[in-house]
Write an enzyme that holds these catalytic residues in place. Structure first.
Site, PDB file in Angstrom:
ATOM      1  N   HIS A  45       0.728  -0.923   0.028  1.00 30.01           N
ATOM      2  CA  HIS A  45       0.021  -0.053   0.029  1.00 30.01           C
ATOM      3  C   HIS A  45       0.983   1.237   0.236  1.00 30.01           C
ATOM      4  O   HIS A  45       1.234   1.684   0.960  1.00 30.01           O
ATOM      5  CB  HIS A  45      -1.008  -0.061   1.309  1.00 30.01           C
ATOM      6  CG  HIS A  45      -2.036  -1.107   1.286  1.00 30.01           C
ATOM      7  ND1 HIS A  45      -1.501  -2.417   1.762  1.00 30.01           N
ATOM      8  CD2 HIS A  45      -3.218  -1.348   1.079  1.00 30.01           C
ATOM      9  CE1 HIS A  45      -2.422  -3.353   1.632  1.00 30.01           C
ATOM     10  NE2 HIS A  45      -3.530  -2.628   1.287  1.00 30.01           N
ATOM     11  N   HIS A  55      -3.917   2.868  -3.376  1.00 32.54           N
ATOM     12  CA  HIS A  55      -4.298   2.564  -2.064  1.00 32.54           C
ATOM     13  C   HIS A  55      -3.611   1.217  -1.799  1.00 32.54           C
ATOM     14  O   HIS A  55      -2.747   0.983  -0.795  1.00 32.54           O
ATOM     15  CB  HIS A  55      -5.686   2.590  -1.806  1.00 32.54           C
ATOM     16  CG  HIS A  55      -6.100   1.968  -0.452  1.00 32.54           C
ATOM     17  ND1 HIS A  55      -5.832   0.934   0.156  1.00 32.54           N
ATOM     18  CD2 HIS A  55      -6.621   2.925   0.413  1.00 32.54           C
ATOM     19  CE1 HIS A  55      -6.337   0.892   1.344  1.00 32.54           C
ATOM     20  NE2 HIS A  55      -6.702   2.252   1.753  1.00 32.54           N
ATOM     21  N   GLU A  99     -17.817  -3.994  24.319  1.00 30.52           N
ATOM     22  CA  GLU A  99     -16.639  -4.824  24.534  1.00 30.52           C
ATOM     23  C   GLU A  99     -15.568  -5.185  23.568  1.00 30.52           C
ATOM     24  O   GLU A  99     -14.442  -5.201  24.077  1.00 30.52           O
ATOM     25  CB  GLU A  99     -17.728  -6.229  24.196  1.00 30.52           C
ATOM     26  CG  GLU A  99     -18.761  -6.419  25.234  1.00 30.52           C
ATOM     27  CD  GLU A  99     -20.214  -5.771  25.004  1.00 30.52           C
ATOM     28  OE1 GLU A  99     -21.074  -6.382  25.737  1.00 30.52           O
ATOM     29  OE2 GLU A  99     -19.893  -5.029  24.030  1.00 30.52           O
ATOM     30  N   HIS A 117     -28.390 -15.259  24.753  1.00 28.34           N
ATOM     31  CA  HIS A 117     -27.350 -15.093  25.902  1.00 28.34           C
ATOM     32  C   HIS A 117     -26.836 -16.470  26.297  1.00 28.34           C
ATOM     33  O   HIS A 117     -25.648 -16.428  27.006  1.00 28.34           O
ATOM     34  CB  HIS A 117     -27.844 -14.316  26.960  1.00 28.34           C
ATOM     35  CG  HIS A 117     -28.362 -12.976  26.910  1.00 28.34           C
ATOM     36  ND1 HIS A 117     -28.899 -12.232  25.528  1.00 28.34           N
ATOM     37  CD2 HIS A 117     -27.856 -11.834  27.582  1.00 28.34           C
ATOM     38  CE1 HIS A 117     -29.090 -11.328  26.044  1.00 28.34           C
ATOM     39  NE2 HIS A 117     -28.303 -10.870  26.895  1.00 28.34           N
TER      40      HIS A 117
END
Length: 687
Positions: free
Chosen positions: A38, A273, A423, A485
């Site tokens: 890149h 890129h 999280e 869950h």
């Protein structure tokens, strides 16, 4: 900020443009040689790099791990040649032949920066946004270490964390999570330089990224310097100085740049890129820049201007002199600082752990293993001030706090972070804390939410970090919250991550051992899986207790059942009591059962073959029992078509009901386990 007094501004007559073009040349040459990489980002951020690395960054190429160096994160890690060029030019042990071997097997210049591979690389980046979150962790570590060790007239912890980030980092959700928390905590020594070039792999980002990024960060509580010309070295350097002057807030410097700057036909396009420019465009770029030097050739005058060796050595020597004065004034604090930064546990930690394990065995409590985990945290954190905990808004459920926990705020230090419902960032910030040194981070949430954290957990394993993940509510035993869950596949999925130790202990003693092992382990992270519900204490002989750390061991042996058929039951966590109950029931039928508790398959796999054979003897039918998916256990019991091998598990999602109802519904009962063994021994040979 104290330094050596040696000016950062280059004192040679070399122009900033020459320094920037050296980066461009090395980047395009290395990518061209590899035919992969890149080049656009390094070419577009070259002046930003000049501003930071020659005007502000305090580092010592001769000693990359100097404790009070500034930290530099390349969050947009696909532009790795920018960092490799900077390290090479600054004087790190990264010779030009390593740049010529960019992206080749065995080189120190891999496709994305990797900590431990390339000197001077602080973190492994590539998955976008994670380097930025690691930077938040590093800035937090600096803040907390300064509070713990600095004394009036003695500042031994006083450095900045700098992050280069791109549009992709800003688009990734982790940047929102991490930067929101950084603003709430007021991490004033975190400075992010945003490469705002408006281009990604698919082209101009205007069609899919229309955020007002400066206002977004202002809303986080950041100090924002918008509309900075990223190709004006002095403007960028002045912005960094303004960021350092603020002090109370993290700073985002929005640098407007042109991707692939210098390439006459491809600059400003996605063509630069993620692909080599091509020989013709490289030649045209050389002509456009006036860079009349062969590939990988840097004039000595430019090398001299880039070199940070003298400055870095002087900076570290200045710090060492201050640290010597600090040591004389506070010898105990100085010794503790060195211990923590070196990652050494106190000399008596093994004794502390042994005593705690023995105490847990003596108590023989029946509690949820999440509660047993909290007991272990309290016992060990009292001796390990480097332990820094936290949870994703679930402290009262995952029990990651202890009586000595103090919450970190923008106004006060502490040893516990309220991460909020973040999280992914929580795990990546923990990685930054571990990378910085001086801390052992542990973070907690429900096991099912480990999916949110997974890539950061994987990165910790790749980097071999001492980070600990506390995952509770580990099965259908969670109960009424239902299948959204209840973890089914998660334990097995985590066990697939190389270098991650996954522990699922069955009681207070195994939990104490698991925690001690995770804290002592310095070559990788650990995931500790705990129950919501109570689990009966398992009685064991001292010899068996000594083998817990081996990952799998004989908890209860065949016994003296005469003329018996034999079988082995392997179990983990809350299913160990079922195995023990089935063993007693089967003894009445004349079937002798060995119960093997296997809290950590990875640790068991590391044992020698003789030990593994002794625990799991050949030719004896085997049954594994775990309230999760079954495939992973075939490695230990035998193939699915082996009539002497079986698994009692669950290969579908759960239901919403009380835990006892669910365990019975899904066959996790003593009688069902016993019958599964009967079926195996009925088809197997008499032992």
């Amino acid at each position: 900020m104290l330094d050596s007094g040696v000016p950062l501004q280059p004192t040679t007559s070399v122009r900033d443009a020459d320094l920037a073009n050296a980066i461009r040349a090395l980047a395009m040459d290395a990518v061209e040689a590899a035919k992969s990489g890149h080049p656009g980002m390094p070419m577009g951020m070259a002046e930003i790099a000049v501003a930071l690395w020659t005007r502000h960054l305090r580092h010592n190429p001769a000693h990359p791990h100097w404790a009070d160096r500034d930290r530099f994160m390349l969050s947009n890690g696909h532009g790795s040649m920018l960092q490799y060029a900077l390290l090479h030019l600054s004087g790190y042990d990264l010779p030009i032949d390593e740049l010529q071997r960019f992206r080749q097997l065995g080189s120190r210049t891999p496709g994305h920066p990797e900590v431990g591979v390339t000197p001077g690389v602080e973190t492994t980046t590539g998955p976008l946004g994670q380097g930025l979150a690691n930077g938040v962790g590093m800035a937090l570590a600096e803040r907390l270490l300064a509070a713990a060790f600095n004394r009036p007239g003695h500042s031994i912890v006083d450095h900045y964390t700098y992050v280069f980030a791109g549009d992709g980092c800003m688009m990734e959700g982790i940047s929102h999570e991490a930067c929101s928390l950084a603003g709430a905590l007021g991490l004033g020594k975190l400075i992010v330089l945003y490469d705002d070039n408006g281009i990604s792999i698919d082209g101009p980002t205007s069609g899919w990224f229309t955020d007002d990024t400066p206002k977004r960060f202002e809303a986080y509580g950041w100090h924002v310097l918008a509309h900075v010309d990223g190709h004006d070295v002095e403007a960028v350097a002045a912005s960094i100085a303004a960021a350092k002057a603020d002090g109370d807030r993290p700073t985002l410097i929005c640098c407007k740049t042109i991707i692939g700057k210098g390439a006459p036909n491809k600059a400003g396009t996605a063509d630069t890129h993620g692909a080599a420019l091509g020989e013709r465009e490289v030649a045209a770029t050389r002509a456009a820049l006036g860079w009349n030097h062969p590939p990988f050739s840097i004039p000595q005058s430019i090398r001299d201007a880039w070199s940070a060796v003298a400055r870095g050595s002087a900076d570290e020597q200045s710090w060492s002199t201050r640290f010597a004065r600090y040591t004389a004034a506070f010898p105990d604090l100085a010794a503790e600082f060195v211990r923590r930064m070196e990652g050494r546990l106190p000399a008596d930690f093994a004794a502390v752990a042994t005593q705690f394990v023995a105490a847990q065995a003596q108590k023989a409590e029946t509690v949820a293993t999440r509660k047993a985990s909290q007991q272990a945290i309290g016992a060990y954190a009292a001796r390990l001030p480097e332990m820094i905990g936290g949870s994703a808004d679930l402290t009262g459920s995952v029990f990651t706090n202890w009586s000595g926990s103090t919450v970190v705020t923008a106004k006060a230090p502490g040893n516990y972070v309220n991460y909020g419902v973040r999280e992914f960032a929580m795990a990546a910030i923990a990685n930054g804390l571990a990378l910085h040194g001086g801390f052992i981070p542990y973070v907690g949430t429900f096991l099912t939410f480990s999916d949110y954290m997974r890539n950061a957990v994987r990165m910790a394993a790749l980097m071999k970090l001492r980070a600990i993940y506390v995952f509770t509510h580990d099965s259908i035993g969670l109960g009424e919250d239902g299948p959204t869950h209840q973890s089914i596949e998660h334990a097995a999925s985590l066990r697939l991550i190389p270098q991650l130790d996954v522990w699922r202990p069955c009681d207070t003693v195994e939990t104490a051992v698991a925690w001690a092992h995770a804290l002592e382990r310095s070559d990788g992270p650990s995931a500790l899986l705990f129950t919501r519900q109570n689990v009966a204490f398992a009685k064991r002989e001292p010899a068996a207790a000594a083998d817990i750390a081996r990952g799998g061991y004989v908890l209860a042996d065949f016994g003296d059942v005469r003329d018996a058929r034999r079988a082995v039951i392997i179990a983990t966590g809350s299913e160990v009591p079922l195995a023990l109950g089935a063993r007693e029931a089967l003894a009445q039928d004349g079937v002798a059962v060995r119960v093997v508790s296997m809290p950590c398959t990875a640790a068991f796999d590391r044992q020698d073959a003789a030990y593994r054979r002794a625990v799991l003897p050949h030719g004896v039918p085997r049954l594994a029992v775990e309230a999760g998916t079954t495939d992973g256990w075939r490695k230990y019991v035998g193939a699915v078509d082996d009539p002497t091998a079986g698994v009692v598990g669950i290969d579908r999602y759960g239901e919403s009901a009380p835990a006892p109802t669910l365990f019975k519904h899904f066959g996790f009962t003593v009688e069902h386990v016993a019958q599964a063994v009967r079926d195996l021994v009925a088809t197997g040979p008499v032992q």
